[in-house]
Design a protein around this motif. Structure first.
Motif, PDB file in Angstrom:
ATOM      1  N   UNK A 288      43.628  27.605  40.797  1.00  0.00           N
ATOM      2  CA  UNK A 288      42.599  27.597  40.809  1.00  0.00           C
ATOM      3  C   UNK A 288      41.243  29.125  40.996  1.00  0.00           C
ATOM      4  N   UNK A 289      40.124  28.730  41.274  1.00  0.00           N
ATOM      5  CA  UNK A 289      39.635  29.844  41.262  1.00  0.00           C
ATOM      6  C   UNK A 289      39.314  31.209  42.134  1.00  0.00           C
ATOM      7  N   UNK A 290      38.699  32.516  41.835  1.00  0.00           N
ATOM      8  CA  UNK A 290      38.073  33.407  42.515  1.00  0.00           C
ATOM      9  C   UNK A 290      37.435  33.655  42.027  1.00  0.00           C
ATOM     10  N   UNK A 291      35.649  33.892  42.995  1.00  0.00           N
ATOM     11  CA  UNK A 291      34.783  34.811  42.406  1.00  0.00           C
ATOM     12  C   UNK A 291      34.550  35.966  43.140  1.00  0.00           C
ATOM     13  N   UNK A 292      34.056  37.024  42.137  1.00  0.00           N
ATOM     14  CA  UNK A 292      33.031  38.359  42.916  1.00  0.00           C
ATOM     15  C   UNK A 292      31.792  38.374  42.655  1.00  0.00           C
ATOM     16  N   UNK A 293      30.974  38.885  43.773  1.00  0.00           N
ATOM     17  CA  UNK A 293      29.135  39.173  43.792  1.00  0.00           C
ATOM     18  C   UNK A 293      28.877  39.797  44.591  1.00  0.00           C
ATOM     19  N   UNK A 294      28.295  41.323  43.221  1.00  0.00           N
ATOM     20  CA  UNK A 294      27.514  42.045  44.109  1.00  0.00           C
ATOM     21  C   UNK A 294      26.284  42.213  45.525  1.00  0.00           C
ATOM     22  N   UNK A 295      26.484  42.904  45.503  1.00  0.00           N
ATOM     23  CA  UNK A 295      25.141  43.081  46.441  1.00  0.00           C
ATOM     24  C   UNK A 295      24.696  43.733  47.741  1.00  0.00           C
TER      25      UNK A 295
ATOM     26  N   UNK B 140      22.300  40.728  41.105  1.00  0.00           N
ATOM     27  CA  UNK B 140      23.739  40.225  41.082  1.00  0.00           C
ATOM     28  C   UNK B 140      24.149  40.464  40.263  1.00  0.00           C
ATOM     29  N   UNK B 141      25.712  40.531  40.149  1.00  0.00           N
ATOM     30  CA  UNK B 141      26.915  40.064  39.084  1.00  0.00           C
ATOM     31  C   UNK B 141      28.046  39.334  40.230  1.00  0.00           C
ATOM     32  N   UNK B 142      27.728  38.311  39.161  1.00  0.00           N
ATOM     33  CA  UNK B 142      29.001  36.896  39.579  1.00  0.00           C
ATOM     34  C   UNK B 142      29.010  36.454  38.637  1.00  0.00           C
ATOM     35  N   UNK B 143      31.489  37.243  38.989  1.00  0.00           N
ATOM     36  CA  UNK B 143      32.641  37.260  37.925  1.00  0.00           C
ATOM     37  C   UNK B 143      33.070  36.485  38.596  1.00  0.00           C
ATOM     38  N   UNK B 144      33.280  35.354  37.639  1.00  0.00           N
ATOM     39  CA  UNK B 144      34.296  34.139  38.211  1.00  0.00           C
ATOM     40  C   UNK B 144      35.571  34.310  36.974  1.00  0.00           C
ATOM     41  N   UNK B 145      36.825  34.257  37.485  1.00  0.00           N
ATOM     42  CA  UNK B 145      37.706  34.526  37.084  1.00  0.00           C
ATOM     43  C   UNK B 145      38.987  32.900  37.289  1.00  0.00           C
ATOM     44  N   UNK B 146      39.755  32.129  36.046  1.00  0.00           N
ATOM     45  CA  UNK B 146      40.552  30.758  36.463  1.00  0.00           C
ATOM     46  C   UNK B 146      41.843  31.608  36.709  1.00  0.00           C
ATOM     47  N   UNK B 147      42.940  30.961  38.105  1.00  0.00           N
ATOM     48  CA  UNK B 147      44.198  31.742  37.920  1.00  0.00           C
ATOM     49  C   UNK B 147      44.898  30.071  37.511  1.00  0.00           C
ATOM     50  N   UNK B 148      46.633  30.744  36.791  1.00  0.00           N
ATOM     51  CA  UNK B 148      46.759  29.656  36.572  1.00  0.00           C
ATOM     52  C   UNK B 148      47.691  29.400  37.591  1.00  0.00           C
ATOM     53  N   UNK B 149      48.863  28.126  37.342  1.00  0.00           N
ATOM     54  CA  UNK B 149      50.262  28.624  37.946  1.00  0.00           C
ATOM     55  C   UNK B 149      51.270  29.779  37.850  1.00  0.00           C
TER      56      UNK B 149
END
Length: 226
Positions: free
Chosen positions: A184-191, A216-225
């Motif tokens: 899945x994915x995890x997201x982070x956005x500041x503001x 705004x700064x959006x960060x997205x990271x993928x996570x594996x099993x």
């Protein structure tokens, strides 16, 4: 000669000498009860029978126990009995080999094995032999220590005109391949009034009520099993 209708009383039995296997008992009717739970071997003992007239007779007997089961083999993973589907660290595989009934005469593959390279599946087998037979146990270790890469598939264009809060939609995916697969994915956005902590998210991701005149700064990271 027995009187008509007379039935002799069955003699009474008792154990008087020797040793019977642990777990077995002899009742007064000469029947054994229980389940033998002792080392294999010959157990010699003497029983005595007494009839209703007080006459006694003894008999020497012997029970022989044999080992009917092979050794028990239990794997440990980093000193734990539970195994994970995937690991993201080194994995130490050790074995606990037990046999209560007879000596273990042979072991193969039961030494410590450390998996310190990524692998989609490495089999490790321990085999042990006793008088009760041979048993083998195989475990499969999967290790993935490299995280997946992420790419943006859709970056919205922000209009320089407008007033009030606005919304933006981002699309993203995993770049390339990953050994254990995408979880899945995890997201982070500041503001303003927005926590920049990473939280689970899906693609496409919609952000609403964004404020004008704020970067705004959006960060997205993928996570594996793993």
């Amino acid at each position: 000669m027995l009187a008509p209708g007379y039935t002799p009383i069955a003699p009474k039995f008792r154990f008087i000498a020797g040793m019977v296997p642990r777990g077995l008992t002899l009742d007064e009717n000469g029947r054994y009860a229980g389940r033998a739970d002792d080392a294999p071997g010959a157990y010699a003992f003497t029983i005595e029978a007494t009839d209703e007239n007080g006459f006694r007779a003894t008999r020497d007997m012997q029970v022989v126990l044999v080992d009917a089961t092979p050794p028990t083999i239990e794997p440990l993973f980093n000193d734990f009995f539970s195994q994970d589907d995937w690991y993201n660290t080194d994995v130490r595989v050790t074995w606990r080999v037990m046999e209560r009934e007879s000596p273990i005469t042979e072991r193969n593959g039961c030494d410590l094995v450390t998996i310190n390279q990524d692998t989609a599946g490495t089999d490790i087998t321990c085999t042990a032999t006793s008088a009760g037979g041979t048993r083998s146990r195989t475990v499969t270790i999967r290790r993935d220590t490299s995280g997946p890469d992420t790419r943006f598939d859709q970056l919205p264009t922000i209009s320089p005109y407008g007033s009030g809060p606005y919304s933006l939609t981002f699309a993203f995916s995993m770049a390339g391949t990953d050994l254990s697969g995408l979880a899945g994915f995890e997201c982070s956005i500041n503001g303003p009034l927005i926590s920049n902590a990473f939280v689970p998210c899906d693609s496409p991701k919609l952000y609403q009520f964004l404020e004008l005149n704020f970067d705004y700064v959006l960060r997205v990271r993928a996570k594996d099993i793993a």
